[in-house]
Design a protein around this motif. Structure first.
Motif, PDB file in Angstrom:
ATOM      1  N   GLY A  92     -53.206  21.522 -22.182  1.00 25.29           N
ATOM      2  CA  GLY A  92     -53.976  22.571 -21.539  1.00 25.29           C
ATOM      3  C   GLY A  92     -53.072  23.679 -21.023  1.00 25.29           C
ATOM      4  N   VAL A  93     -53.685  24.796 -20.682  1.00 23.96           N
ATOM      5  CA  VAL A  93     -52.926  25.985 -20.302  1.00 23.96           C
ATOM      6  C   VAL A  93     -52.143  25.762 -19.014  1.00 23.96           C
ATOM      7  N   ARG A  94     -52.789  25.215 -17.983  1.00 26.06           N
ATOM      8  CA  ARG A  94     -52.141  25.088 -16.680  1.00 26.06           C
ATOM      9  C   ARG A  94     -50.973  24.111 -16.718  1.00 26.06           C
ATOM     10  N   LEU A  95     -51.188  22.911 -17.246  1.00 29.93           N
ATOM     11  CA  LEU A  95     -50.105  21.931 -17.302  1.00 29.93           C
ATOM     12  C   LEU A  95     -48.977  22.403 -18.207  1.00 29.93           C
ATOM     13  N   GLY A  96     -49.334  23.092 -19.304  1.00 29.93           N
ATOM     14  CA  GLY A  96     -48.303  23.619 -20.190  1.00 29.93           C
ATOM     15  C   GLY A  96     -47.418  24.623 -19.493  1.00 29.93           C
ATOM     16  N   ARG A  97     -48.037  25.496 -18.706  1.00 31.19           N
ATOM     17  CA  ARG A  97     -47.269  26.503 -17.967  1.00 31.19           C
ATOM     18  C   ARG A  97     -46.358  25.840 -16.937  1.00 31.19           C
ATOM     19  N   GLU A  98     -46.870  24.828 -16.231  1.00 29.38           N
ATOM     20  CA  GLU A  98     -46.067  24.164 -15.208  1.00 29.38           C
ATOM     21  C   GLU A  98     -44.945  23.338 -15.827  1.00 29.38           C
ATOM     22  N   ALA A  99     -45.194  22.725 -16.989  1.00 28.14           N
ATOM     23  CA  ALA A  99     -44.145  21.964 -17.667  1.00 28.14           C
ATOM     24  C   ALA A  99     -43.009  22.885 -18.093  1.00 28.14           C
ATOM     25  N   ALA A 100     -43.353  24.050 -18.607  1.00 23.00           N
ATOM     26  CA  ALA A 100     -42.329  25.010 -19.015  1.00 23.00           C
ATOM     27  C   ALA A 100     -41.518  25.474 -17.817  1.00 23.00           C
ATOM     28  N   ALA A 101     -42.184  25.689 -16.670  1.00 27.75           N
ATOM     29  CA  ALA A 101     -41.476  26.112 -15.462  1.00 27.75           C
ATOM     30  C   ALA A 101     -40.534  25.018 -14.977  1.00 27.75           C
ATOM     31  N   ALA A 102     -40.977  23.770 -15.062  1.00 28.17           N
ATOM     32  CA  ALA A 102     -40.120  22.659 -14.631  1.00 28.17           C
ATOM     33  C   ALA A 102     -38.873  22.567 -15.502  1.00 28.17           C
ATOM     34  N   LEU A 103     -39.047  22.754 -16.811  1.00 24.21           N
ATOM     35  CA  LEU A 103     -37.901  22.685 -17.704  1.00 24.21           C
ATOM     36  C   LEU A 103     -36.916  23.814 -17.427  1.00 24.21           C
ATOM     37  N   LEU A 104     -37.414  24.996 -17.099  1.00 28.93           N
ATOM     38  CA  LEU A 104     -36.530  26.113 -16.770  1.00 28.93           C
ATOM     39  C   LEU A 104     -35.672  25.784 -15.552  1.00 28.93           C
ATOM     40  N   LYS A 105     -36.266  25.094 -14.564  1.00 29.86           N
ATOM     41  CA  LYS A 105     -35.503  24.716 -13.377  1.00 29.86           C
ATOM     42  C   LYS A 105     -34.383  23.745 -13.741  1.00 29.86           C
ATOM     43  N   ILE A 106     -34.693  22.812 -14.638  1.00 25.04           N
ATOM     44  CA  ILE A 106     -33.674  21.842 -15.059  1.00 25.04           C
ATOM     45  C   ILE A 106     -32.564  22.545 -15.828  1.00 25.04           C
ATOM     46  N   GLU A 107     -32.950  23.392 -16.792  1.00 21.88           N
ATOM     47  CA  GLU A 107     -31.947  24.057 -17.624  1.00 21.88           C
ATOM     48  C   GLU A 107     -31.083  25.025 -16.817  1.00 21.88           C
ATOM     49  N   ALA A 108     -31.634  25.555 -15.709  1.00 21.79           N
ATOM     50  CA  ALA A 108     -30.886  26.527 -14.901  1.00 21.79           C
ATOM     51  C   ALA A 108     -29.643  25.917 -14.278  1.00 21.79           C
ATOM     52  N   VAL A 109     -29.628  24.604 -14.103  1.00 23.50           N
ATOM     53  CA  VAL A 109     -28.497  23.973 -13.437  1.00 23.50           C
ATOM     54  C   VAL A 109     -27.746  23.010 -14.359  1.00 23.50           C
ATOM     55  N   LEU A 110     -28.029  23.060 -15.640  1.00 20.87           N
ATOM     56  CA  LEU A 110     -27.308  22.202 -16.578  1.00 20.87           C
ATOM     57  C   LEU A 110     -25.930  22.773 -16.890  1.00 20.87           C
ATOM     58  N   PRO A 111     -24.960  21.911 -17.110  1.00 17.91           N
ATOM     59  CA  PRO A 111     -23.680  22.398 -17.630  1.00 17.91           C
ATOM     60  C   PRO A 111     -23.890  22.944 -19.035  1.00 17.91           C
ATOM     61  N   PRO A 112     -23.047  23.866 -19.500  1.00 18.54           N
ATOM     62  CA  PRO A 112     -23.277  24.560 -20.777  1.00 18.54           C
ATOM     63  C   PRO A 112     -23.511  23.641 -21.969  1.00 18.54           C
ATOM     64  N   GLU A 113     -22.748  22.533 -22.070  1.00 21.53           N
ATOM     65  CA  GLU A 113     -22.888  21.683 -23.251  1.00 21.53           C
ATOM     66  C   GLU A 113     -24.253  21.013 -23.311  1.00 21.53           C
ATOM     67  N   LEU A 114     -24.804  20.648 -22.145  1.00 25.52           N
ATOM     68  CA  LEU A 114     -26.128  20.034 -22.149  1.00 25.52           C
ATOM     69  C   LEU A 114     -27.219  21.081 -22.350  1.00 25.52           C
ATOM     70  N   ARG A 115     -27.008  22.274 -21.827  1.00 20.63           N
ATOM     71  CA  ARG A 115     -27.983  23.346 -22.035  1.00 20.63           C
ATOM     72  C   ARG A 115     -28.107  23.659 -23.524  1.00 20.63           C
ATOM     73  N   GLU A 116     -26.974  23.702 -24.213  1.00 15.93           N
ATOM     74  CA  GLU A 116     -26.999  23.942 -25.658  1.00 15.93           C
ATOM     75  C   GLU A 116     -27.707  22.811 -26.386  1.00 15.93           C
ATOM     76  N   ARG A 117     -27.477  21.579 -25.945  1.00 21.48           N
ATOM     77  CA  ARG A 117     -28.142  20.431 -26.573  1.00 21.48           C
ATOM     78  C   ARG A 117     -29.659  20.533 -26.402  1.00 21.48           C
ATOM     79  N   SER A 118     -30.100  20.996 -25.248  1.00 16.10           N
ATOM     80  CA  SER A 118     -31.536  21.101 -25.007  1.00 16.10           C
ATOM     81  C   SER A 118     -32.190  22.109 -25.938  1.00 16.10           C
ATOM     82  N   GLN A 119     -31.406  23.069 -26.421  1.00 15.66           N
ATOM     83  CA  GLN A 119     -31.952  24.109 -27.295  1.00 15.66           C
ATOM     84  C   GLN A 119     -31.855  23.754 -28.772  1.00 15.66           C
ATOM     85  N   ARG A 120     -31.176  22.635 -29.083  1.00 17.83           N
ATOM     86  CA  ARG A 120     -30.959  22.285 -30.485  1.00 17.83           C
ATOM     87  C   ARG A 120     -31.929  21.242 -31.035  1.00 17.83           C
TER      88      ARG A 120
END
Length: 231
Positions: A92-120
């Motif tokens: 659904g729209v609401r949960l999808g938006r909140e899930a994306a926001a949660a992932l952004l918070k996680i990726e914002a504090v990841l070290p570079p190598e893990l951030r790259e892994r999350s995008q691959r």
């Protein structure tokens, strides 16, 4: 502010500092009491976050360390990314938006190598035109969480439409389709309703009180074995 957001911001305030920051400064930044800061720091320390310092002196992250996302393994991180994609596609729209926001918070504090892994990761759940994007799942979810009696115009297998007043209890996703678990006042029994067969729906304005005989636990017992949605 939600506690999870506050803990995230507290760690972010400590990250990268060369000197300690006082509890008073943290309290002012987070707009909370000193007692709350002391409690949150203690909880984070118990959970393994390498915070050094003490009340009256100040706090900082241990030199050479980083913050909790380092505790994620690459496979755990990939699971989070893939899970977020599935929620965005099917939740659904609401949960999808909140899930994306949660992932952004996680990726914002990841070290570079893990951030790259999350995008691959190569597992995708494309957001195409489907039922979940219509707002129906969001509305049904709101009715479940708000204990709102819904009036449905519901179509059965033969295309016949009946009107039902229901007490919605939960939503279940079966890897391709949703069902709405509810107490049906017309049938005086539990029923599973397929959202794609809901012709029309509206809250009646009544809030129901969940009782043991027809509440969620009783529903789960009644449908403990998977079965087709009923009319």
């Amino acid at each position: 502010m939600r506690r999870a957001d506050r803990l995230f911001l507290l760690i972010h305030a400590l990250r990268g500092r060369r000197s300690a920051i006082t509890a008073q400064r943290l309290a002012e930044t987070l707009e909370v009491s000193l007692r709350t800061v002391y409690r949150d720091v203690a909880d984070l320390q118990r959970s393994g976050v390498p915070i050094e310092g003490e009340a009256g002196v100040g706090y900082m992250l241990r030199k050479g360390s980083d913050i909790p996302p380092l505790m994620f393994t690459p496979d755990e991180l990939e699971a989070l990314v893939v899970g977020t994609r599935f929620v965005r596609a099917f939740g659904g729209v609401r949960l999808g938006r909140e899930a994306a926001a949660a992932l952004l918070k996680i990726e914002a504090v990841l070290p570079p190598e893990l951030r790259e892994r999350s995008q691959r990761t190569r597992i995708f759940a494309p957001q195409v035109d489907r039922l979940e994007n219509s707002g129906l799942i969001d509305d049904l979810h709101a009715a479940v969480t708000g204990a709102q009696v819904l009036r449905l115009d519901y179509s059965d297998n033969d295309g016949r439409t009946t009107q039902r007043d229901i007490e919605p209890l939960c939503l279940a996703f079966w890897g391709g389709s949703w069902t709405l678990g509810a107490w049906c006042r017309l049938r005086c029994d539990f029923r599973n309703f397929r959202p794609d067969r809901i012709v029309g729906y509206a809250p009646t304005g009544e809030i129901f009180v969940e009782v043991r005989e027809r509440g969620l636990e009783a529903y789960l017992r009644a449908v403990s074995a998977p079965r087709d949605a009923q009319g």
